[in-house]
Structure formats: C-alpha cells, structure tokens
Scaffold this active site. Structure first.
Site, PDB file in Angstrom:
ATOM      1  N   ARG A 145     -33.026 -30.920  59.769  1.00 21.46           N
ATOM      2  CA  ARG A 145     -34.481 -30.958  59.540  1.00 21.46           C
ATOM      3  C   ARG A 145     -35.172 -31.695  60.677  1.00 21.46           C
ATOM      4  NH1 ARG A 145     -33.401 -32.000  53.127  1.00 21.46           N
ATOM      5  NH2 ARG A 145     -33.433 -29.796  52.544  1.00 21.46           N
TER       6      ARG A 145
ATOM      7  N   HIS B 191     -28.151 -40.323  51.964  1.00 21.39           N
ATOM      8  CA  HIS B 191     -28.926 -39.071  51.898  1.00 21.39           C
ATOM      9  C   HIS B 191     -29.992 -39.257  50.804  1.00 21.39           C
ATOM     10  CE1 HIS B 191     -29.853 -34.845  51.941  1.00 21.39           C
ATOM     11  NE2 HIS B 191     -29.363 -34.615  50.739  1.00 21.39           N
TER      12      HIS B 191
ATOM     13  N   GLY C 170     -23.597 -21.776  41.850  1.00 17.45           N
ATOM     14  CA  GLY C 170     -25.040 -21.583  41.711  1.00 17.45           C
ATOM     15  C   GLY C 170     -25.650 -21.142  43.036  1.00 17.45           C
TER      16      GLY C 170
HETATM   17  N1  APR Z   1     -17.717 -27.311  36.838  1.00 20.33           N
HETATM   18  C1  APR Z   1     -18.084 -26.265  37.598  1.00 20.33           C
HETATM   19  N2  APR Z   1     -19.370 -25.909  37.797  1.00 20.33           N
HETATM   20  C2  APR Z   1     -20.316 -26.644  37.195  1.00 20.33           C
HETATM   21  C3  APR Z   1     -20.018 -27.762  36.384  1.00 20.33           C
HETATM   22  C4  APR Z   1     -18.636 -28.086  36.207  1.00 20.33           C
HETATM   23  N3  APR Z   1     -18.248 -29.127  35.464  1.00 20.33           N
HETATM   24  N4  APR Z   1     -21.182 -28.289  35.933  1.00 20.33           N
HETATM   25  C5  APR Z   1     -22.172 -27.537  36.445  1.00 20.33           C
HETATM   26  N5  APR Z   1     -21.652 -26.533  37.195  1.00 20.33           N
HETATM   27  C6  APR Z   1     -22.340 -25.467  37.906  1.00 20.33           C
HETATM   28  C7  APR Z   1     -23.560 -24.899  37.181  1.00 20.33           C
HETATM   29  O1  APR Z   1     -23.168 -24.029  36.118  1.00 20.33           O
HETATM   30  C8  APR Z   1     -24.283 -24.180  38.294  1.00 20.33           C
HETATM   31  O2  APR Z   1     -23.895 -22.823  38.416  1.00 20.33           O
HETATM   32  O3  APR Z   1     -22.895 -25.943  39.129  1.00 20.33           O
HETATM   33  C9  APR Z   1     -23.826 -24.947  39.567  1.00 20.33           C
HETATM   34  C10 APR Z   1     -24.969 -25.629  40.297  1.00 20.33           C
HETATM   35  O4  APR Z   1     -25.754 -24.620  40.815  1.00 20.33           O
HETATM   36  P1  APR Z   1     -27.360 -24.710  40.873  1.00 20.33           P
HETATM   37  O5  APR Z   1     -27.855 -25.177  39.550  1.00 20.33           O
HETATM   38  O6  APR Z   1     -27.853 -23.402  41.384  1.00 20.33           O
HETATM   39  O7  APR Z   1     -27.608 -25.880  41.935  1.00 20.33           O
HETATM   40  P2  APR Z   1     -27.573 -25.793  43.540  1.00 20.33           P
HETATM   41  O8  APR Z   1     -28.945 -25.498  44.038  1.00 20.33           O
HETATM   42  O9  APR Z   1     -26.449 -24.939  43.972  1.00 20.33           O
HETATM   43  O10 APR Z   1     -27.296 -27.334  43.901  1.00 20.33           O
HETATM   44  C11 APR Z   1     -26.068 -27.950  43.514  1.00 20.33           C
HETATM   45  O11 APR Z   1     -26.165 -29.565  45.297  1.00 20.33           O
HETATM   46  O12 APR Z   1     -27.853 -30.172  46.807  1.00 20.33           O
HETATM   47  C12 APR Z   1     -27.208 -30.475  45.610  1.00 20.33           C
HETATM   48  O13 APR Z   1     -28.971 -31.509  44.345  1.00 20.33           O
HETATM   49  C13 APR Z   1     -28.139 -30.381  44.442  1.00 20.33           C
HETATM   50  O14 APR Z   1     -26.659 -31.550  42.971  1.00 20.33           O
HETATM   51  C14 APR Z   1     -27.169 -30.273  43.317  1.00 20.33           C
HETATM   52  C15 APR Z   1     -26.046 -29.417  43.904  1.00 20.33           C
END
Ligand code: APR
Length: 320
Positions: free
Chosen positions: A152, A176, A12
């Site tokens: 930060r 955190h 993501g």
């Molecule tokens: N296996 C692989 N990928 C997965 C799975 C899984 N089982 N479940 C979810 N994902 C993927 C989603 O499809 C998505 O593309 O994880 C990705 C998360 O990306 P975003 O939604 O863009 O989130 P992001 O901003 O990258 O943050 C991810 O980091 O800082 C923390 O709180 C935040 O928990 C969150 C994580």
C-alpha cells in the site's frame, strides 16, 4: 519429483483468491479446507475448470476434513472471520483465537514439516497463537501483514511521484495494526532515498505524511468501500509471493511477522520485521538501525501487539 501440496485453511475470499493464484503460478496441487465441505468443493471445481483453460495441471480439492491437510508443504491460514465496517482487527481476537487452536493443532498433527503463513487478523497475535498451538519451530511460521502494508505504501508513493511502482522500495514494520511503522527514511525510488527526493522537490513532506496516514488506514479504507468484506486480492498476492520464495528457495526479503527472540529488544512475540525467506523458512531476521522517532513508534506498535497476546493468554489459559 512429486508436486508440492499447498493447503489453504479457510476457503473464503482470500482463500479462493489464493487458490486461483497458486494454480496460475503453478505452485502445486491445492487443498481448500473450510468448516463446511461444499463451498470449498465448489470453488475447487470451478478453479479446476479454469485450470483447463490456463493449461495448468494443478489438482484442486475442497474438504472439511482436517486429515486431508496431511503432508502439506505450505499452509496458508485465512480461516476465521474478517473485518467488517466499524470492527477493528482487535475485536476479532476472541472469535478467531479458537479457530487458530483448531487449525494450529491440525497442522502440528498432520503436517509438522510445513511452512505456515498466517493471514488471519489480528495478525501478530493470531500468528503467535497459531505457532503455539501447532508446536512448529519459529522459523516455519510467519505472518503476512507487512508485505500488504508495504505494498500500500509503495503504491501510494508511486502514484504521487508518477513513477513505476517497481522502482519504489519501502517497508512497513511493527504490528499489522493502526500503530504500524511505515519507514519513509529508508524508502527509495530508483535507488534514491525518499528524503533526498523531498530536497529535490519531487514530493513534499506533507504529501508523504498524508501517504503514511493513508497506509495506516489502508485496510479500513478498503473495508469501508467494499461494505461486506475486507481486502483479498492484495493479501493473497502477498502470501503467494512469500510461498514462492520458500518453495523456490528465492531468499527474498519481506517485512513479515516473525517470532523474535531478542532482536529489536523483543522476546517471545511475533512482530513485523524484515526477514529473508528461503527453503529453510525464515532464514534471517534483519535488524535495522532505527532513529529515535522510529524506535519510539516501533516500541508503541510492539506494546499494542503485546497487549493482544496478553488477551490471548487470558482467553486461553493453555497459552499462558
Ligand atoms: N476451519 C476452517 N475454515 C474456517 C474455520 C475453521 N475452524 N473457521 C472459519 N473458517 C472459514 C470460513 O468458513 C470462511 O470461509 O474461513 C473463511 C474466511 O473467509 P472470509 O470470511 O471470506 O474472510 P477473508 O476475507 O478470506 O479473510 C480471512 O484474513 O485478512 C484476514 O481479517 C481477515 O481474519 C480475516 C481472514
């Protein structure tokens, strides 16, 4: 010598930024793993075109097949759901715990020798669960939270003091979360202790107190401004710095969520403490001498982490 294999579990916002940085810093070949194959394949393709411009030979791949993480040297985990406005890290626990089971089990099966950096929130509970599900030794699984919180704090201090951020050293320890412990007594600017700078009139104690509060609220401030995502540039930079210290045996010291076995009076939890990262993973945990107020704040933060870990055990009986 073969090239390093960097696996990014979760493709993501943070995963994509990690891939970009890994390519730019020439850390090795990159595999983006997500639940759906096409978006990570699209990101990998776009980034491989960027690599042609940047003069990087990194091979970037996207996949939904967990078997493709086989033999990874470093795994950075962002898989899961991020924070949204009004949703705190803790509310994410029930959603992200099964994701840690899926990724952790795959790591144990396909790349048990990897160094693993977890970013998924709520961080200290998720890195604890990830390690349990993976079966990896404590020195090979670390949580990225403190580097971000400390960045930060350093950034706000540098801005208030009007000095280069490279001159500002400051750490935020504990979980955190909202109870994190920004350490201002130990902070230094060009080697001068922050309390001495207050005495010299460079900055007031009230300004420092406001910075501490803004640091604690730093993630939420970004979420509220962005609207539909949480922070991703700084979390990605933080994890890449930790990965580089491991891959290059740099032995840098980071505030990071490490498995404690008696240090700071804590046993069996992951909590943010200063650690040295080298080719052995977490090679040292540094125990600071807290004053009474710091000890009280750290204990409160540890209690918040412990309660999240209890929630994990309640939700997944295999963790109890
Ligand atoms: N296996 C692989 N990928 C997965 C799975 C899984 N089982 N479940 C979810 N994902 C993927 C989603 O499809 C998505 O593309 O994880 C990705 C998360 O990306 P975003 O939604 O863009 O989130 P992001 O901003 O990258 O943050 C991810 O980091 O800082 C923390 O709180 C935040 O928990 C969150 C994580």
């Amino acid at each position: 010598m073969s090239r390093n294999k960097i696996v990014l579990a979760g493709a993501g916002q943070i995963g994509g930024t990690l891939a970009h940085l890994a390519m730019l810093h020439r850390l090795g070949d990159v595999t983006l793993l997500d639940v759906a194959a096409n978006p990570p394949k699209g990101k990998a393709l776009d980034l491989s075109h960027a690599a042609a411009i940047e003069g990087s030979d990194a091979v970037l791949r996207g996949t939904a097949d967990q078997a493709d993480i086989v033999g990874a040297d470093v795994v950075i985990v962002t898989a899961g759901v991020p924070r949204r406005p009004g949703v705190d890290r803790e509310a994410l626990l029930g959603i992200n715990l099964p994701v840690m089971e899926s990724i952790g089990t795959a790591i144990g099966r396909y790349c048990p020798d990897a160094f693993v950096i977890c970013i998924t929130n709520p961080l200290d509970a998720m890195v604890w669960a990830l390690r349990r599900f993976s079966g990896l030794p404590p020195e090979r699984v670390v949580g990225m939270g403190g580097v971000l919180d400390s960045a930060r704090l350093r950034s706000f201090l540098a801005e208030a003091l009007g000095v280069s951020v490279t001159e500002v050293q400051a750490m935020t320890l504990g979980g955190h979360g909202d109870d994190m412990v920004p350490l201002v007594r130990q902070a230094t600017v060009g080697g001068v202790a922050l309390p001495d700078l207050v005495k010299m009139g460079w900055i007031t104690q009230q300004a420092i107190d406001a910075i501490v509060q803004r640091t604690r609220n730093g993630g939420a401030e970004v979420v509220n401004l962005m609207g539909s995502s949480s922070a991703y540039y700084a979390p990605a930079s933080a994890a890449i710095a930790m990965a580089m210290s491991y891959l290059g045996d740099q032995k840098r010291v980071f505030p990071a969520s490490a498995a404690l076995s008696g240090q700071y009076g804590v046993d069996g939890l992951h909590v943010g403490v200063p650690v040295m990262i080298g080719s052995g993973g977490i090679e040292k945990i540094i125990e600071l001498d807290f004053d009474d107020e710091e000890r009280r704040q750290f204990a409160r933060s540890v209690a918040a982490v412990a309660s999240l870990v209890e929630d994990c055990k309640r939700l997944h009986l295999g963790l109890a």
